[in-house]
Design a protein around this motif. Structure first.
Motif, mmCIF file in Angstrom:
data_model
loop_
_atom_site.group_PDB
_atom_site.id
_atom_site.type_symbol
_atom_site.label_atom_id
_atom_site.label_comp_id
_atom_site.label_asym_id
_atom_site.label_seq_id
_atom_site.Cartn_x
_atom_site.Cartn_y
_atom_site.Cartn_z
ATOM 1 N N GLU A 11 -63.622 92.464 9.917
ATOM 2 C CA GLU A 11 -63.967 92.708 8.517
ATOM 3 C C GLU A 11 -62.780 92.386 7.615
ATOM 4 O O GLU A 11 -62.943 91.764 6.563
ATOM 5 C CB GLU A 11 -64.402 94.161 8.328
ATOM 6 N N HIS A 12 -61.585 92.790 8.037
ATOM 7 C CA HIS A 12 -60.379 92.522 7.248
ATOM 8 C C HIS A 12 -60.149 91.017 7.090
ATOM 9 O O HIS A 12 -59.856 90.529 5.987
ATOM 10 C CB HIS A 12 -59.161 93.183 7.905
ATOM 11 N N GLU A 13 -60.301 90.273 8.184
ATOM 12 C CA GLU A 13 -60.118 88.819 8.126
ATOM 13 C C GLU A 13 -61.162 88.161 7.225
ATOM 14 O O GLU A 13 -60.844 87.242 6.464
ATOM 15 C CB GLU A 13 -60.211 88.214 9.534
ATOM 16 N N ARG A 15 -62.675 89.542 4.650
ATOM 17 C CA ARG A 15 -62.348 89.851 3.249
ATOM 18 C C ARG A 15 -61.198 88.976 2.753
ATOM 19 O O ARG A 15 -61.199 88.514 1.612
ATOM 20 C CB ARG A 15 -62.040 91.328 3.075
ATOM 21 N N GLN A 16 -60.205 88.726 3.604
ATOM 22 C CA GLN A 16 -59.095 87.835 3.241
ATOM 23 C C GLN A 16 -59.610 86.413 3.014
ATOM 24 O O GLN A 16 -59.213 85.746 2.061
ATOM 25 C CB GLN A 16 -58.030 87.825 4.341
#
Length: 106
Positions: A11-13, A15-16
């Motif tokens: 999820e973090h990747e 969003r980035q």
């Protein structure tokens, strides 16, 4: 360097990646690069689809199409992050939309 598929990103990747693509799209728009802007916008939609649980969409249900007020889509079946079905008031042809384009009707 080989790029990771959206399906393999956290999820973090994701969003980035979405932030990076939105910045690139903004720059392309400012420079008048219409085709580049359109491609980047599509990539953003695809990346956003991987942040949504496909199980929250149900075949047989009708959803509003994001960014196209008054247009509705009936899902026949799901395949990954794509909803396959028909636009109401459309030409009757089956099409697939990324789930990030679908809004639940209230």
């Amino acid at each position: 360097m080989q790029e990771k598929r959206y399906s393999g990103m956290t999820e973090h990747e994701l969003r980035q990646e979405i932030s990076k693509l939105q910045e690139q799209a903004r720059k392309a728009e400012q420079m008048g690069m219409v085709n580049e802007f359109a491609v980047l916008e599509r990539k953003v939609l695809m990346a956003k689809s991987y942040l949504i649980n496909p199980n929250s969409f149900s075949p047989g249900e009708i959803y509003e199409i994001e960014g196209d007020p008054g247009q509705y889509f009936r899902i026949d079946y799901m395949n990954g992050v794509f909803a396959w079905g028909y636009r109401l008031k459309g030409d009757g042809k089956e099409e697939a939309l990324p789930i990030s384009l679908l809004k639940v009707l209230k």
